[in-house]
Design a protein around this motif. Structure first.
Motif, short mmCIF file in Angstrom:
data_model
loop_
_atom_site.label_atom_id
_atom_site.label_comp_id
_atom_site.label_asym_id
_atom_site.label_seq_id
_atom_site.Cartn_x
_atom_site.Cartn_y
_atom_site.Cartn_z
N UNK A 1 47.71 44.14 29.27
CA UNK A 1 48.59 44.37 30.59
C UNK A 1 48.62 45.02 31.20
N UNK A 2 47.98 47.10 30.45
CA UNK A 2 48.37 47.92 30.72
C UNK A 2 46.08 48.15 31.21
N UNK A 3 45.56 47.77 30.37
CA UNK A 3 43.99 48.28 30.70
C UNK A 3 43.98 46.86 32.47
N UNK A 4 44.44 45.88 32.32
CA UNK A 4 44.04 44.80 33.43
C UNK A 4 44.68 45.65 35.06
N UNK A 5 45.85 46.41 34.15
CA UNK A 5 46.22 46.92 35.97
C UNK A 5 45.55 47.75 35.90
N UNK A 6 45.08 49.04 35.44
CA UNK A 6 43.84 49.88 35.34
C UNK A 6 43.04 49.57 35.57
N UNK B 1 43.43 41.30 38.63
CA UNK B 1 44.12 41.49 37.73
C UNK B 1 45.51 42.40 37.45
N UNK B 2 45.88 42.76 38.56
CA UNK B 2 46.46 43.53 38.68
C UNK B 2 48.31 42.33 37.91
N UNK B 3 48.19 41.23 38.67
CA UNK B 3 48.19 39.93 38.14
C UNK B 3 48.06 39.52 36.51
N UNK C 1 42.03 34.93 35.66
CA UNK C 1 40.83 35.29 34.46
C UNK C 1 39.70 34.28 35.21
N UNK C 2 39.41 33.55 35.11
CA UNK C 2 38.72 32.41 35.43
C UNK C 2 38.12 32.70 36.99
#
Length: 187
Positions: free
Chosen positions: A113-118, A133-135, A173-174
């Motif tokens: 989650x942290x990496x996707x928000x970054x 990516x934030x969602x 992601x898809x």
């Protein structure tokens, strides 16, 4: 700074297939977990280990495509290494308890989650209105916190929670993968 962000966007667009494939793997994992709720703990460990390993390998491939020129690639590689390591540990020690597995899944979800928000913050500099990516990151964080908050929930409820999360995360992601592909074709 604009130059780095543009490179990140192009790299993500070029590697759209790794994002889409991670999403497809997550959806398949979630559907398998829903269709066979009587999976034993060992089967669940191997199933989730496969998910972690595949996702980690795909992230590492995406990171090495550009030989780590910026922080985004390094974060992708770090997330990939964590996924591979957790997947390998789960394969080597399949007899771990549900409690430990739960916390491994929670830690992985929070880290993802942290990496996707970054990644979302960096991607928004290049692609307007790119919120997926934030969602996905927020969904991962919520899922991880829920697992930590209610670790003694019944096994079937946990399995359904894991399945719902992976299907939702995989769908996001898809969609992101195909949006990156479209964006890359335009630029």
């Amino acid at each position: 700074m604009r130059h780095r962000s543009l490179g990140t966007g192009k790299r993500l667009a070029r590697n759209w297939w790794t994002v889409a494939l991670r999403g497809a793997i997550a959806i398949i994992f979630g559907l398998v977990a829903l269709c066979w709720p009587t999976l034993t703990l060992t089967s669940l460990v191997y199933l989730f280990a496969s998910f972690w390993l595949a996702g980690g390998i795909l992230l590492a491939i995406a990171a090495f495509q550009e030989q780590l020129p910026d922080i985004h690639s390094k974060l992708l590689l770090l997330e990939g290494i964590i996924g591979i390591a957790v997947g390998a540990i789960a394969c080597i020690y399949p007899g771990i308890t549900a409690f430990v597995l739960l916390y491994l899944i929670a830690a992985w979800a929070i880290g993802t989650g942290i990496f996707e928000i970054i990644a979302s913050i960096q991607l928004r500099r290049v692609i307007e209105n790119e919120w997926l990516p934030a969602v996905a990151g927020v969904v991962s964080l919520i899922f991880g916190v829920m697992l930590i908050t209610w670790p003694v929930a019944q096994a079937l409820a946990i399995l359904w929670l894991i399945a719902a999360y992976t299907i939702l995360f995989g769908t996001l992601l898809l969609i992101l993968g195909f949006r990156l592909r479209s964006w890359g074709m335009k630029n």
